[in-house]
Design an enzyme around this catalytic site. Structure first.
Site, short mmCIF file in Angstrom:
data_model
loop_
_atom_site.label_atom_id
_atom_site.label_comp_id
_atom_site.label_asym_id
_atom_site.label_seq_id
_atom_site.Cartn_x
_atom_site.Cartn_y
_atom_site.Cartn_z
N LYS A 10 1.75 -21.21 5.04
CA LYS A 10 3.28 -21.63 4.68
C LYS A 10 3.62 -22.88 5.67
O LYS A 10 4.68 -23.58 5.30
CB LYS A 10 4.27 -20.42 4.98
C1 PLP Z 1 3.14 -15.86 1.97
C2 PLP Z 1 1.72 -15.47 1.87
C3 PLP Z 1 1.35 -15.05 0.91
C4 PLP Z 1 1.83 -14.94 -0.58
O1 PLP Z 1 2.36 -16.17 -0.97
P1 PLP Z 1 3.09 -16.54 -2.23
O2 PLP Z 1 3.43 -17.84 -2.29
O3 PLP Z 1 4.33 -15.59 -1.65
O4 PLP Z 1 2.80 -15.81 -3.49
C5 PLP Z 1 -0.20 -14.73 0.91
N1 PLP Z 1 -0.80 -14.92 1.94
C6 PLP Z 1 -0.16 -14.85 3.34
C7 PLP Z 1 -1.03 -14.78 4.42
C8 PLP Z 1 1.04 -15.53 3.40
O5 PLP Z 1 1.70 -15.66 4.50
#
Ligand code: PLP
Length: 499
Positions: free
Chosen positions: A113
């Site tokens: 993120k």
């Molecule tokens: C947020 C997250 C996801 C999922 O991503 P999305 O965009 O919500 O589908 C997968 N793995 C990790 C480590 C995350 O932080």
């Protein structure tokens, strides 16, 4: 480029406006009115560009009301070697001739993120400037663990912003919790909610939908905005690394220009994989987008049946950032496959709200199946995959990434498709070290009496890799946030903070 709400009541919105607003006033998500398609020449032209230049090129297609210099500066400040510990920002690591890992966790919080949340605060600031907007922005976020910390890091001490993060008290790892409750910065607030991620997310959605509160805050010069992946400014930066991956694969001669690749994405809120869908629609040669879920397999069942059923109880798993029943960004896909039919979307989302399920028609479903494959991994599958990958390739993956790899294996068994596949590695294994060590340890070796901070060193010794810098000193940091609230107290807590 203009934006429209998936539910149809808002249109002719600029990118700045969409980014500043987060969610549309009608409850829908902002989407571009059309998806720009790159010409062959433009695609070939990316070959000479580095990550930052590709980012500018892609984002400029979608943001036409921010000055180029401003956008360039946002990008160079975000995707910077001072912030990311790898100069390529999103490097690839190939495991075999047909499996390549896309490491998205080289940022300050060790999960993917950061890619979007380093850029979003800067985008928001220039968007507000370009709109002549003088309000203070309160970034309100519900987190299943990784978004919250990434938002706190991205927005800390950014002028004219405050960050308020609600996290589910029983749904994040010790490391994740510790990362958040030790967050420094003058404008940051972190609150634990008694419940799971959906409780926290629903609470935040209700606050956003509260028109009376919005008016009251406006009187105080405050605007609410979101850092969740419903914000267009969160999704857009994620389109970039699909392109940069393709270019890297060309450079390493894994593929020739025009060859198709698959991408396999561990999925929760459907943001990351939706960005992959946009990349495909823009002309990037992607064959299948593989949706990988954990035991909260609502999306996998949806692609199988056409019924989105969010009535199953949410399970807490070892891949907690994907413990989600309502994948918000799916609304953007439904909008595309319904032929921009916002009345239809309105109807489906109402059904989801009232009955916790909806069914799409066969035409929409077959369009989805053309582009997507979906499957899930059990907890046992996930642990086994971490162990197998370590022994086979001397490479350590976190549980979210393991869900991706397991589902990829299932996909290959089912389809015999040998297309080179990029699998998103969404978190550093150190961030979820207890589960990773449980997968790697010898059977006789109990880890129950070890805390996650000791486990950082144990994992380091076991895998002969280094603990990432941001996690190394976590244990000795003072706890700065200790508020906990009930799920129906979230609005009151927010109002108290903003008083
Ligand atoms: C947020 C997250 C996801 C999922 O991503 P999305 O965009 O919500 O589908 C997968 N793995 C990790 C480590 C995350 O932080």
């Amino acid at each position: 480029m203009e934006y429209i709400s998936t539910r149809g009541y808002e249109n002719h919105i600029t990118a700045s406006h969409a980014i500043v607003s987060g969610i549309a006033p009608d409850g829908g998500l902002f989407v571009p009115e059309f998806i720009p398609i790159l010409s062959q020449d433009e695609l070939i032209g990316l070959y000479k560009k580095n990550f930052q230049d590709i980012a500018f090129f892609i984002m400029k297609k979608f943001i036409t009301d921010i000055k180029s210099e401003d956008l360039k500066q946002c990008i160079s400040e975000s995707y910077n070697p001072k912030i990311f510990d790898n100069p390529l920002i999103c490097p690839l690591r190939s495991l075999t001739d047909s499996i390549v890992m896309l490491e998205l966790w080289h940022g300050p919080t060790c999960a993917f993120k950061d890619i979007a949340l380093q850029l979003l605060p800067r985008l928001l600031t220039v968007s507000a400037k370009s709109l002549g907007e003088g309000s203070t922005f309160v970034i309100l976020t519900a987190t299943s663990g990784d978004t919250g910390k990434a938002a706190l890091e991205g927005f800390k001490d950014v002028p004219k912003t405050k960050v308020v993060v609600f996290f589910p008290q029983d749904g994040v790892s010790d490391i994740q919790k510790s990362q958040m409750v030790t967050q420094e910065g003058k404008n940051v607030h972190v609150i634990g909610v008694k419940g799971n991620f959906d409780h926290a997310q629903n609470g935040v959605k209700e606050i956003f939908a509260d028109k009376i509160l919005a008016r009251k805050l406006e009187g105080m010069g405050i605007k609410l905005s979101s850092a969740n992946s419903i914000n267009w400014g969160r999704l857009l930066p994620q389109i970039v690394y699909y392109f940069s991956s393709y270019i890297s694969l060309l450079k390493s001669s894994h593929i020739k220009f025009g060859d198709k690749i698959n991408v396999c994405i561990p999925t929760g809120n459907f943001g990351n994989i939706m960005a992959g869908y946009y990349a495909k629609r823009m002309g990037l040669p992607i064959n299948k987008l593989i949706i990988a879920t954990n035991e909260n397999d609502v999306l996998a069942r949806f692609v199988k049946t056409g019924v989105y059923n969010a009535t199953k109880e949410l399970k807490t798993t070892i891949s907690p950032s994907m413990d989600i029943l309502v994948s918000s960004n799916l609304e953007r896909l439904l909008y595309e496959v319904s032929g921009h039919n916002s009345e239809k979307i309105f109807e489906l989302m109402n059904s989801l709200k009232q009955d916790h399920n909806y069914k799409i028609d066969n035409k929409m479903l077959s369009l989805i199946r053309e582009d997507f494959y979906a499957d899930y991994a059990t907890e046992k599958n996930t642990l086994k995959t971490i162990r197998a990958v370590f022994h086979k390739y001397k490479y350590t993956i976190d549980p979210h990434t393991a869900v991706g790899l397991h589902v990829y294996d299932k996909y290959v068994k089912k389809t015999e498709d040998q297309t080179l596949t990029v699998i998103a590695s969404t978190a550093s294994p150190y961030k979820f070290n207890r589960s990773v060590m449980n997968a790697l340890r010898k059977k006789t070796h109990s880890l129950e009496n070890k805390d996650e901070f000791e486990l950082l060193n144990i994992l380091s010794a076991t895998t002969k890799t280094l603990v990432p810098r941001p996690l190394k000193n976590l244990a000795s940091k003072p706890i700065l946030h200790n508020t906990i609230c009930e799920k129906d107290e979230m609005k009151k807590v927010l109002e108290d903070i903003l008083k």
